[in-house]
Design a protein around this motif. Structure first.
Motif, PDB file in Angstrom:
ATOM      1  N   GLN A 127      -1.576 -24.112  58.466  1.00 49.20           N
ATOM      2  CA  GLN A 127      -0.711 -23.811  59.605  1.00 49.20           C
ATOM      3  C   GLN A 127       0.145 -22.577  59.343  1.00 49.20           C
ATOM      4  O   GLN A 127       0.340 -21.745  60.230  1.00 49.20           O
ATOM      5  N   ALA A 128       0.656 -22.469  58.124  1.00 44.29           N
ATOM      6  CA  ALA A 128       1.467 -21.301  57.783  1.00 44.29           C
ATOM      7  C   ALA A 128       0.626 -20.031  57.856  1.00 44.29           C
ATOM      8  O   ALA A 128       1.069 -18.998  58.372  1.00 44.29           O
ATOM      9  N   ALA A 129      -0.604 -20.110  57.350  1.00 44.24           N
ATOM     10  CA  ALA A 129      -1.499 -18.955  57.404  1.00 44.24           C
ATOM     11  C   ALA A 129      -1.806 -18.572  58.846  1.00 44.24           C
ATOM     12  O   ALA A 129      -1.811 -17.391  59.208  1.00 44.24           O
ATOM     13  N   THR A 156      10.911 -15.960  50.159  1.00 43.51           N
ATOM     14  CA  THR A 156      12.051 -16.798  50.533  1.00 43.51           C
ATOM     15  C   THR A 156      12.337 -16.702  52.023  1.00 43.51           C
ATOM     16  O   THR A 156      12.559 -17.719  52.698  1.00 43.51           O
ATOM     17  N   THR A 157      12.304 -15.479  52.555  1.00 40.77           N
ATOM     18  CA  THR A 157      12.559 -15.280  53.984  1.00 40.77           C
ATOM     19  C   THR A 157      11.473 -15.917  54.824  1.00 40.77           C
ATOM     20  O   THR A 157      11.752 -16.599  55.828  1.00 40.77           O
ATOM     21  N   LEU A 158      10.222 -15.722  54.436  1.00 39.16           N
ATOM     22  CA  LEU A 158       9.110 -16.309  55.192  1.00 39.16           C
ATOM     23  C   LEU A 158       9.166 -17.834  55.137  1.00 39.16           C
ATOM     24  O   LEU A 158       8.909 -18.506  56.139  1.00 39.16           O
ATOM     25  N   ALA A 159       9.507 -18.375  53.979  1.00 33.26           N
ATOM     26  CA  ALA A 159       9.591 -19.824  53.847  1.00 33.26           C
ATOM     27  C   ALA A 159      10.656 -20.386  54.785  1.00 33.26           C
ATOM     28  O   ALA A 159      10.452 -21.419  55.442  1.00 33.26           O
ATOM     29  N   LYS A 160      11.786 -19.687  54.873  1.00 34.64           N
ATOM     30  CA  LYS A 160      12.853 -20.137  55.769  1.00 34.64           C
ATOM     31  C   LYS A 160      12.417 -20.042  57.228  1.00 34.64           C
ATOM     32  O   LYS A 160      12.646 -20.963  58.018  1.00 34.64           O
ATOM     33  N   ASP A 161      11.766 -18.944  57.590  1.00 33.18           N
ATOM     34  CA  ASP A 161      11.316 -18.762  58.979  1.00 33.18           C
ATOM     35  C   ASP A 161      10.284 -19.815  59.379  1.00 33.18           C
ATOM     36  O   ASP A 161      10.276 -20.287  60.523  1.00 33.18           O
ATOM     37  N   VAL A 178       8.923 -24.064  55.540  1.00 34.02           N
ATOM     38  CA  VAL A 178       8.098 -24.644  54.482  1.00 34.02           C
ATOM     39  C   VAL A 178       8.602 -24.144  53.139  1.00 34.02           C
ATOM     40  O   VAL A 178       9.486 -23.289  53.068  1.00 34.02           O
ATOM     41  N   GLY A 179       8.020 -24.655  52.079  1.00 38.18           N
ATOM     42  CA  GLY A 179       8.399 -24.219  50.752  1.00 38.18           C
ATOM     43  C   GLY A 179       7.763 -22.891  50.354  1.00 38.18           C
ATOM     44  O   GLY A 179       6.776 -22.459  50.962  1.00 38.18           O
ATOM     45  N   ARG A 180       8.303 -22.274  49.331  1.00 37.32           N
ATOM     46  CA  ARG A 180       7.768 -20.991  48.868  1.00 37.32           C
ATOM     47  C   ARG A 180       6.334 -21.125  48.365  1.00 37.32           C
ATOM     48  O   ARG A 180       5.533 -20.209  48.520  1.00 37.32           O
ATOM     49  N   SER A 181       6.004 -22.262  47.765  1.00 33.08           N
ATOM     50  CA  SER A 181       4.639 -22.440  47.263  1.00 33.08           C
ATOM     51  C   SER A 181       3.638 -22.455  48.414  1.00 33.08           C
ATOM     52  O   SER A 181       2.521 -21.928  48.295  1.00 33.08           O
ATOM     53  N   THR A 182       4.046 -23.029  49.547  1.00 29.80           N
ATOM     54  CA  THR A 182       3.173 -23.038  50.726  1.00 29.80           C
ATOM     55  C   THR A 182       2.988 -21.619  51.250  1.00 29.80           C
ATOM     56  O   THR A 182       1.866 -21.207  51.598  1.00 29.80           O
ATOM     57  N   VAL A 183       4.071 -20.855  51.307  1.00 29.13           N
ATOM     58  CA  VAL A 183       3.986 -19.459  51.743  1.00 29.13           C
ATOM     59  C   VAL A 183       3.080 -18.668  50.806  1.00 29.13           C
ATOM     60  O   VAL A 183       2.236 -17.878  51.245  1.00 29.13           O
ATOM     61  N   ARG A 184       3.235 -18.917  49.515  1.00 30.67           N
ATOM     62  CA  ARG A 184       2.431 -18.180  48.527  1.00 30.67           C
ATOM     63  C   ARG A 184       0.942 -18.440  48.748  1.00 30.67           C
ATOM     64  O   ARG A 184       0.120 -17.511  48.707  1.00 30.67           O
ATOM     65  N   GLU A 185       0.565 -19.694  49.006  1.00 33.23           N
ATOM     66  CA  GLU A 185      -0.841 -20.031  49.245  1.00 33.23           C
ATOM     67  C   GLU A 185      -1.328 -19.424  50.558  1.00 33.23           C
ATOM     68  O   GLU A 185      -2.474 -18.968  50.657  1.00 33.23           O
ATOM     69  N   ALA A 186      -0.469 -19.428  51.575  1.00 26.02           N
ATOM     70  CA  ALA A 186      -0.852 -18.836  52.866  1.00 26.02           C
ATOM     71  C   ALA A 186      -1.082 -17.336  52.716  1.00 26.02           C
ATOM     72  O   ALA A 186      -2.041 -16.783  53.269  1.00 26.02           O
ATOM     73  N   LEU A 187      -0.219 -16.680  51.964  1.00 25.76           N
ATOM     74  CA  LEU A 187      -0.386 -15.243  51.730  1.00 25.76           C
ATOM     75  C   LEU A 187      -1.664 -14.967  50.949  1.00 25.76           C
ATOM     76  O   LEU A 187      -2.377 -13.987  51.216  1.00 25.76           O
ATOM     77  N   ARG A 188      -1.956 -15.849  50.002  1.00 25.51           N
ATOM     78  CA  ARG A 188      -3.202 -15.686  49.235  1.00 25.51           C
ATOM     79  C   ARG A 188      -4.420 -15.820  50.143  1.00 25.51           C
ATOM     80  O   ARG A 188      -5.395 -15.075  49.997  1.00 25.51           O
ATOM     81  N   ALA A 189      -4.345 -16.756  51.092  1.00 26.84           N
ATOM     82  CA  ALA A 189      -5.456 -16.944  52.031  1.00 26.84           C
ATOM     83  C   ALA A 189      -5.660 -15.702  52.893  1.00 26.84           C
ATOM     84  O   ALA A 189      -6.798 -15.253  53.106  1.00 26.84           O
ATOM     85  N   LEU A 190      -4.568 -15.122  53.380  1.00 31.46           N
ATOM     86  CA  LEU A 190      -4.679 -13.929  54.224  1.00 31.46           C
ATOM     87  C   LEU A 190      -5.118 -12.716  53.411  1.00 31.46           C
ATOM     88  O   LEU A 190      -5.795 -11.828  53.933  1.00 31.46           O
TER      89      LEU A 190
END
Length: 234
Positions: free
Chosen positions: A16-18, A40-45, A48-60
């Protein structure tokens, strides 16, 4: 168009984050070449947690939309996912794929005539025999035998890039040719099932005649290219 809003559903968060980030990039939140906000900013927006953002960024990043630069951040490199080569081939017009195949195989035949070994010639002749045995039989088996014969010629060119390209083309070609045989009885329309043309190709390569090999490949493939183009024009 505005970006999607509202809280994310609980699961699966990474997908979903991706998807949310993909939509925001497509909507112009971050233009091509610009840097995304920090994790940190993306996680707040996104909530979700930073680890979720990190995985979403890796997917993109894997989809070709983002590229991380060490010490500088993550940058937008495409506004939509970049399709891989097999996907692009499946979406391409069959006539376009066959046109490129023809160009590739003409050069492969020329190189094969210059570089073939005795083992290559034996493999081509064996594949020609298999094609002859498959003629008049089920369309799928005949197409498989035909493609296998061409694969032996490409392999004899001793160029791994050409070999890999042909392997990428093969699934799209097989599907198109099987469909064509179901609509137009090419096997019966050609009394020798194209055997003479394929035999000329094999013998030209075996003889080491690069010009004759290229000509034989061109003549044989152009016939089918015309049938495919005519079918797509209907």
């Amino acid at each position: 168009m505005s970006s999607p809003t509202g809280p994310l559903r609980p699961s699966p968060l990474v997908e979903q984050a991706a998807e949310r980030l993909r939509a925001q990039i497509a909507d112009g939140a971050w233009p091509l070449g610009t840097r995304l906000p920090g994790e940190t900013t993306l996680a707040k927006d996104l909530g979700v947690g930073r680890s979720t953002v990190r995985e979403a960024l890796r997917a993109l990043t894997g989809q070709g939309m983002l590229r991380p630069k060490q010490g500088a951040g993550v940058f937008v490199t495409a506004l939509r996912p970049v399709e891989d080569w097999p996907t692009r081939l499946r979406r391409a017009a069959v006539a376009d794929v066959y046109e490129v195949r023809t160009l590739l195989e003409i050069q492969a035949a020329r190189l094969a005539a210059e570089r073939r070994t005795d083992e290559d010639v034996a493999a081509m002749r064996a594949a020609l025999d298999v094609r002859r045995a498959a003629a008049g039989g089920p369309g799928g088996a005949f197409v498989d035998a035909d493609i296998a014969l061409h694969a032996t010629v490409v392999a004899a060119a001793r160029n791994p890039v050409l070999t890999d390209l042909f392997a990428e083309f093969a699934p799209a070609l097989r599907e198109a040719l099987v469909d064509l045989l179901a609509l137009v009885d090419v096997q019966q329309a050609e009394q020798d099932h194209g055997d003479a043309a394929h035999a000329d190709l094999v013998e030209a390569v075996a003889a080491g005649d690069a010009e004759a090999a290229g000509r034989a490949a061109r003549d044989e493939l152009t016939v089918m290219q015309g049938k495919l183009a005519a079918r797509e024009a209907e």
